[in-house]
Design an enzyme around this catalytic site. Structure first.
Site: not given
Length: 430
Positions: A49-51, A109, A114, A116, A120, A190-191
């Site tokens: 993920t982004c983090n 998270s 969250e 998302q 994932q 657009a994800g």
């Protein structure tokens, strides 16, 4: 099953280091293959993920696997081992189960709770299945983690109470720009995160929302869903010129919005706010030095969200996770002794049958009724003799050292290891 997790996340490393290990889809595929190719690894997948970047592996040797997996992450960071290792964390076996359940429930998270991360986690399972690197061990673990995540959200209000990255970012943006209502917003990407961003700004009353993406089809689908306008990535510079707020959340490997682009777009010196939710950065950090420009990125949000309070909801979710971890581990320990118990009873059945054959040879005049009565009696004696050991070993399975109890039972009764393995061997495999 011995599951090993080696990872790095916002809880263990600065954003600058997370940027260095951020992977695109191809990079994730390659990492999964590299992990699965390890000498001691039998199953593998990756949550990216982004983090966070976490490697999950089913392995047969702890120390060897930790070294192999840690090196894979160090190599991707381009850092020295000494600089990288302090930021890696390792969870093994019971600890790995607990960690994944907490991740899926949203407790680990950046924005606690969250939603998302559930998608994932599901994507990590799907990818491993698609690549053929996830087998029975990780499949059972991830499926249960997904159920825990769903239960946490169904039985508590954690989703509504916990701030999302997007909400926290927009709250901070409001300090510089005022409310989103009436603003012109550009969403780059657009994800899943872009979808959340678009939905949020549309709900808050942005006067115009534009979705910019490299793939026109994906931009068009997302824009249509929320009454926004799609635009191709080549028009990004033009779109910046009409924007008040820009949210970026792409999977690009380099900067998309440069300082020069912003200088040109901001020719009238109007206020312009960038919310960069991507890793690596989509926006050149130097834009924050331009007059009238505000830049909000993950590093700032991490610090803010770390101190947010979600109170009772978090405690309720923790209670659910604790309960689910205990139930999963108990079931797993019970399952670990099942092959030994089945093999033991199979051996007893074989001994009874062999003795009945020998008895038939010595007493050929034995009629059917007498033989049936003797067989039933011998079986009953065998069952009684085995009852206490098998019940006790199942009880002990929930205590520390469960595997050794099963091994002791196998040793005491001289069970063939192949017979024990055969109980859990998939059909069709020799």
């Amino acid at each position: 099953m011995s599951v090993l997790v080696v990872g790095i996340s916002h809880n263990s490393a600065p954003v600058s280091l997370l940027e260095q290990v951020a992977l695109d889809a191809n990079g994730v595929h390659k990492l999964v293959h590299d992990v699965a190719a390890g000498e001691h690894v039998t199953e593998a997948t990756v949550i990216s993920t982004c983090n966070r970047l976490e490697v999950y592996a089913d392995d047969d040797r702890f120390h060897g696997s930790v070294e192999e997996l840690s090196k894979l992450l160090v190599d991707r960071a381009g850092e020295s081992t000494e600089a990288m290792l302090p930021h890696l964390y390792v969870h093994y076996d019971d600890g790995a189960v607990s960690h994944l359940f907490q991740v899926a429930a949203g407790l680990d998270s950046m924005a606690v709770g969250e939603g998302q991360i559930l998608g994932q986690t599901r994507e990590a399972l799907r990818l491993g299945q698609e690549l053929g690197t996830v087998g029975p061990a990780l499949n059972v673990l991830f499926q249960q983690a997904l159920r825990v995540g769903k239960r946490s959200r169904a039985e508590t209000d954690i989703d509504r109470v916990a701030p999302s990255l997007v909400s926290a970012a927009l709250d901070r943006a409001g300090l510089a720009q005022g409310e989103i209502a009436g603003k012109r917003v550009v969403v780059v990407g657009a994800g899943a995160m872009a979808g959340l961003s678009t939905a949020t700004v549309a709900r808050l009353g942005a006067t115009e929302v534009t979705v910019v993406n490299r793939s026109p089809d994906r931009a068009d689908r997302l824009a249509r869903e929320y009454g926004a306008r799609p635009a191709p990535l080549v028009d990004l510079a033009v779109e910046l010129g009409a924007a008040d707020v820009v949210l970026t959340c792409t999977g690009a490997t380099g900067v998309l919005i440069t300082t020069d682009m912003v200088v040109t777009a901001q020719s009238d010196a109007r206020p312009l706010t960038f919310i960069d939710l991507a890793l690596p950065h989509d926006v050149d950090p130097a834009v924050r030095d331009l007059p009238g420009v505000t830049l909000i990125n993950l590093a700032e949000l991490a610090e803010e969200l770390q101190h947010s309070e979600v109170g009772r909801e978090v405690e309720d979710v923790r209670a659910i996770v604790t309960q689910e971890v205990a139930a999963f581990l108990a079931a797993r320990r019970q399952a670990s002794v099942t092959p030994t118990v089945v093999a033991l009873r199979s051996m007893a059945t074989a001994v009874v049958e062999a003795e009945m054959v020998r008895l038939d040879g010595r007493l050929p005049e034995l009629d059917g009724a007498a033989r049936a009565e003797i067989l039933q009696t011998v079986r009953r004696v065998a069952d009684k003799l085995l009852h206490e050991p098998t019940v006790r070993v199942k009880e002990l399975a929930n205590e520390t050292g469960a595997v050794s109890y099963a091994a002791a039972l196998a040793e005491l009764f001289a069970l063939d290891p192949e017979a024990v393995d055969a109980v859990t061997r998939p059909e069709g495999l020799a």
